[in-house]
Design an enzyme around this catalytic site. Structure first.
Site, PDB file in Angstrom:
ATOM      1  N   LYS A   1       0.864  -1.194   0.000  1.00 30.13           N
ATOM      2  CA  LYS A   1       0.000   0.000   0.000  1.00 30.13           C
ATOM      3  C   LYS A   1       0.896   1.236   0.000  1.00 30.13           C
ATOM      4  CE  LYS A   1      -1.629   2.855   2.998  1.00 30.13           C
ATOM      5  NZ  LYS A   1      -1.704   4.095   2.216  1.00 30.13           N
TER       6      LYS A   1
ATOM      7  N   GLU B   1      10.478   1.614   9.864  1.00 30.70           N
ATOM      8  CA  GLU B   1      11.447   2.663   9.500  1.00 30.70           C
ATOM      9  C   GLU B   1      10.754   3.982   9.783  1.00 30.70           C
ATOM     10  OE1 GLU B   1      14.501   2.358   8.501  1.00 30.70           O
ATOM     11  OE2 GLU B   1      14.570   0.210   8.124  1.00 30.70           O
TER      12      GLU B   1
ATOM     13  N   CYS C   1      13.753  11.607   5.901  1.00 27.14           N
ATOM     14  CA  CYS C   1      13.831  11.075   7.267  1.00 27.14           C
ATOM     15  C   CYS C   1      15.195  11.337   7.898  1.00 27.14           C
ATOM     16  CB  CYS C   1      13.543   9.580   7.245  1.00 27.14           C
ATOM     17  SG  CYS C   1      14.643   8.670   6.146  1.00 27.14           S
TER      18      CYS C   1
ATOM     19  N   GLU D   1      10.673  16.177  14.829  1.00 33.68           N
ATOM     20  CA  GLU D   1      10.969  16.145  13.398  1.00 33.68           C
ATOM     21  C   GLU D   1      10.054  17.161  12.701  1.00 33.68           C
ATOM     22  OE1 GLU D   1       9.387  12.779  11.155  1.00 33.68           O
ATOM     23  OE2 GLU D   1      11.330  12.572  10.174  1.00 33.68           O
TER      24      GLU D   1
HETATM   25  N1  LIG Z   1      13.308   5.709   8.418  1.00 31.72           N
HETATM   26  C1  LIG Z   1      13.158   5.846   7.123  1.00 31.72           C
HETATM   27  O1  LIG Z   1      13.884   5.256   6.335  1.00 31.72           O
HETATM   28  C2  LIG Z   1      12.081   6.745   6.572  1.00 31.72           C
HETATM   29  C3  LIG Z   1      12.026   6.960   5.187  1.00 31.72           C
HETATM   30  C4  LIG Z   1      11.049   7.798   4.680  1.00 31.72           C
HETATM   31  C5  LIG Z   1      10.146   8.419   5.529  1.00 31.72           C
HETATM   32  N2  LIG Z   1      10.214   8.201   6.861  1.00 31.72           N
HETATM   33  C6  LIG Z   1       9.288   8.905   7.769  1.00 31.72           C
HETATM   34  O2  LIG Z   1       7.989   8.995   7.189  1.00 31.72           O
HETATM   35  C7  LIG Z   1       7.311  10.118   7.707  1.00 31.72           C
HETATM   36  C8  LIG Z   1       6.629  10.881   6.585  1.00 31.72           C
HETATM   37  O3  LIG Z   1       5.805  10.051   5.849  1.00 31.72           O
HETATM   38  P1  LIG Z   1       4.201  10.070   5.964  1.00 31.72           P
HETATM   39  O4  LIG Z   1       3.728  11.430   6.368  1.00 31.72           O
HETATM   40  O5  LIG Z   1       3.680   9.453   4.717  1.00 31.72           O
HETATM   41  O6  LIG Z   1       3.979   9.108   7.194  1.00 31.72           O
HETATM   42  P2  LIG Z   1       2.603   8.499   7.711  1.00 31.72           P
HETATM   43  O7  LIG Z   1       2.937   7.712   8.913  1.00 31.72           O
HETATM   44  O8  LIG Z   1       1.555   9.538   7.827  1.00 31.72           O
HETATM   45  O9  LIG Z   1       2.139   7.571   6.511  1.00 31.72           O
HETATM   46  C9  LIG Z   1       2.947   6.528   6.011  1.00 31.72           C
HETATM   47  C10 LIG Z   1       2.070   5.448   5.424  1.00 31.72           C
HETATM   48  O10 LIG Z   1       1.295   4.876   6.477  1.00 31.72           O
HETATM   49  C11 LIG Z   1      -0.068   4.831   6.115  1.00 31.72           C
HETATM   50  N3  LIG Z   1      -0.884   4.884   7.331  1.00 31.72           N
HETATM   51  C12 LIG Z   1      -1.384   5.971   7.966  1.00 31.72           C
HETATM   52  N4  LIG Z   1      -2.110   5.587   9.050  1.00 31.72           N
HETATM   53  C13 LIG Z   1      -2.059   4.235   9.093  1.00 31.72           C
HETATM   54  C14 LIG Z   1      -2.587   3.252   9.979  1.00 31.72           C
HETATM   55  N5  LIG Z   1      -3.327   3.579  11.046  1.00 31.72           N
HETATM   56  N6  LIG Z   1      -2.313   1.955   9.753  1.00 31.72           N
HETATM   57  C15 LIG Z   1      -1.537   1.594   8.712  1.00 31.72           C
HETATM   58  N7  LIG Z   1      -1.025   2.480   7.823  1.00 31.72           N
HETATM   59  C16 LIG Z   1      -1.269   3.784   8.012  1.00 31.72           C
HETATM   60  C17 LIG Z   1      -0.229   6.024   5.178  1.00 31.72           C
HETATM   61  O11 LIG Z   1      -1.385   5.887   4.407  1.00 31.72           O
HETATM   62  C18 LIG Z   1       1.067   5.946   4.388  1.00 31.72           C
HETATM   63  O12 LIG Z   1       0.949   4.982   3.366  1.00 31.72           O
HETATM   64  C19 LIG Z   1       8.362  10.944   8.405  1.00 31.72           C
HETATM   65  O13 LIG Z   1       8.252  10.793   9.797  1.00 31.72           O
HETATM   66  C20 LIG Z   1       9.670  10.334   7.905  1.00 31.72           C
HETATM   67  O14 LIG Z   1      10.754  10.514   8.783  1.00 31.72           O
HETATM   68  C21 LIG Z   1      11.151   7.381   7.404  1.00 31.72           C
HETATM   69  C1  LIG Z   2      15.886   6.793   3.489  1.00 26.89           C
HETATM   70  N1  LIG Z   2      15.924   7.942   2.578  1.00 26.89           N
HETATM   71  C2  LIG Z   2      17.028   8.816   2.949  1.00 26.89           C
HETATM   72  C3  LIG Z   2      16.106   7.482   1.228  1.00 26.89           C
HETATM   73  C4  LIG Z   2      14.663   8.647   2.566  1.00 26.89           C
HETATM   74  C5  LIG Z   2      14.227   9.135   3.838  1.00 26.89           C
HETATM   75  O1  LIG Z   2      13.260   9.864   3.904  1.00 26.89           O
END
Ligand SMILES: NC(=O)c1ccc[n+]([C@@H]2O[C@H](COP(=O)([O-])OP(=O)(O)OC[C@H]3O[C@@H](n4cnc5c(N)ncnc54)[C@H](O)[C@@H]3O)[C@@H](O)[C@H]2O)c1
Ligand SMILES: C[N+](C)(C)CC=O
Length: 489
Positions: A175, A250, A284, A385
């Site tokens: 998803k 992650e 991230c 963040e």
């Molecule tokens: N550690 C890493 O490698 C990494 C990489 C990229 C992004 N991120 C993190 O992602 C965040 C930003 O992304 P975002 O705003 O899309 O995050 P988010 O948590 O809002 O959403 C991520 C995904 O989770 C889904 N989701 C939302 N609620 C859910 C639930 N209750 N159950 C299951 N799935 C659900 C969303 O639809 C989306 O597909 C930031 O905190 C960023 O640091 C981390």
């Molecule tokens: C993991 N990285 C750096 C590719 C994307 C993070 O948001």
């Protein structure tokens, strides 16, 4: 562009409810596509297809080298369609096409890497405590994997999950973020073309609260791999406990970039910008928490502010653009609130701190690249963040203080140290509690190196050999070659 379809059991199908969602270009708010809006029912259908493909299909028993060949085909198709995919990613996320091209190269590299290691671990014989016996350890696929991805690096984050899951012989339901599904849809077309058998890889589009929640709680899913925010991660962890699913998380970061006075000054300033402002800081691992030695603090801030003030904002399709918009109106307002709160807590805006006034940018979700000074560790802008183009700057006066500040966080995703003293660099990184630490660099990631967080930045690792291990169960097989009664009872 019409993308009203999901991929379930090897067929392109609309959402059962026939509902759709408009996908918006963050540069000008135009509708760029109409996507299917699946819900729990679509997720259940996809899980059923993945379960059947795992339990009754051939995929998990296909030789690892044959699976590797199919994963390699995907890498080659991504290379073939690099430009189309890059442009689609930029349209959907607002990032520059140049950045998206880099992402596509990384993504092809990820599929290539997992294709190459798929057949490199055939198990091992271990020492048996009994004569006339042997003992071996083999790896098997986990089963049906639920995979949930965020909007900031839609296809890159998807590739870190799809490639190892397929290489290890699992079946899956993915998803993507409901606001950036376009490149993931396209890659499912490519996976079909590459020869992934029907039912092995399934795609459901829709919201987290419906599709994501079903993937996390459905007892036919054996593993859930999630990339996204910390609060969502906690909800998924709770939901996954229903059948003790394997869990890979992650999550976010507020990543320290520690700059000592003996660092190569020009390079440290330049790389501090690279560490934050790609994709408008929506990374991230962005190095948004700069911790600089007091001796060079003022000089560093001056140099940084001059460069930040010159960053060119615009359309990701304009080759002069250095930074695109934020992803959505909601996200823009979160970033604005984050900065306002920081100001109330005592931070000073050295540059930025507002939306641009340029008439050409008024339809997009733009925010000026921002530097906040006079920051202290207790401020919310330092601890939380922001996920936008906002740097906070703190000062330190000793190595111990630098480490203490860098570790003063609930997060532990990534961090960096800049110094010309090799021993000091090694001492610092040994004490920094993060999954990735860079010395004299920032934000470098590649397929061979495991990626993941300490502390609340996550559980498990993606990429590298550990990224394949996440998708494998370890089985010990003991074979008694000369069984005889023990006559104990
Ligand atoms: N550690 C890493 O490698 C990494 C990489 C990229 C992004 N991120 C993190 O992602 C965040 C930003 O992304 P975002 O705003 O899309 O995050 P988010 O948590 O809002 O959403 C991520 C995904 O989770 C889904 N989701 C939302 N609620 C859910 C639930 N209750 N159950 C299951 N799935 C659900 C969303 O639809 C989306 O597909 C930031 O905190 C960023 O640091 C981390
Ligand atoms: C993991 N990285 C750096 C590719 C994307 C993070 O948001």
């Amino acid at each position: 562009m019409e993308t009203k379809l999901q991929f379930i059991g090897g067929e392109w199908v609309p959402a059962l409810s026939k509902e759709t969602r408009e996908i918006i270009n963050p540069f000008n708010q135009e509708v760029i596509a109409v996507a299917a809006e699946g819900n729990e029912k679509d997720a259940k259908e996809a899980i059923k297809a993945a379960r059947k493909a795992f339990d009754q299909g051939d995929w998990s028993n296909t030789s690892a080298s044959d699976r590797g060949e199919i994963v390699m085909n995907i890498a080659n198709l991504i290379k073939r369609d690099r430009e189309e995919l890059a442009r689609l990613e930029s349209l959907d996320t607002g990032k520059t096409v140049e950045e998206s091209r880099g992402d596509m190269d990384d993504i092809a590299g990820v599929f290539r890497y997992f294709a190459e290691i798929a057949d490199k671990d055939g198990g091992e014989l271990i020492d048996s405590p009994l004569p006339n016996s042997n003992s071996k350890v083999v790896k098997e696929p986990v089963g049906v994997c639920g995979q949930i991805t965020p909007w900031n690096y839609p296809l890159l984050q998807a590739s870190w999950k799809l490639a190892p899951a397929l290489a290890a012989g699992n079946t899956l339901v993915m998803k993507p973020s409901e606001i950036t599904p376009l490149t993931t849809v396209k890659v499912f077309e490519l996976m079909d073309e590459a020869g992934v058998p029907k039912g092995v890889a399934n795609l459901v589009l829709g919201a987290g609260a419906t599709v994501g929640a079903e993937l996390s709680s459905n007892t036919d899913v054996d593993l859930i791999s999630f990339t996204g925010g910390i609060e969502t991660g906690k909800n998924i962890m709770k939901a996954a406990s229903v059948n003790v699913k394997k869990l890979a998380l992650e999550l976010g970061g507020k990543n320290p970039n520690v700059i000592f006075a003996d660092a190569d000054f020009e390079t440290a300033v330049d790389q501090a910008l690279n560490g934050v402002f790609f994709h408008a800081g929506q990374i991230c691992s962005a190095g948004t928490r700069i911790i600089v030695e007091d001796k060079i603090h003022d000089q560093f801030v001056d140099a940084l502010v001059k460069r930040v003030a010159n960053i060119r904002l615009g359309s990701g399709f304009d080759e002069n653009t250095q930074m695109g918009p934020l992803i959505s109106k909601e996200h823009l307002s979160k970033v604005m609130d984050y900065v306002e709160k920081g100001k109330k807590e005592g931070a000073t805006v050295a540059v930025g701190g507002k939306q641009p006034e340029d008439p050409e940018l008024q339809d997009g979700f733009f925010y000026l690249p921002t530097v906040l000074t006079d920051c202290t560790t207790d401020m919310s802008v330092v601890q939380n963040e922001g996920f936008g183009p906002v740097i906070t700057i703190e000062k330190f006066s000793s190595e111990e203080e630098a480490i203490q500040l860098a570790n003063d966080s609930i997060y532990g995703l990534a961090g960096g140290v800049w110094t010309s003293d090799i021993a000091k660099a090694e001492r610092c990184v040994a004490k920094m509690r993060m999954g990735t630490v860079w010395i004299n660099d920032f934000n470098l990631y590649f397929p061979h190196a495991p990626w993941g967080g300490f502390k609340q930045s996550g559980i498990g690792r993606e990429l590298g050999k550990p990224g394949l291990d996440e998708y494998q169960e370890t089985k010990h097989i003991f074979h008694n070659l000369k069984p005889e009664p023990m006559n104990w009872f």
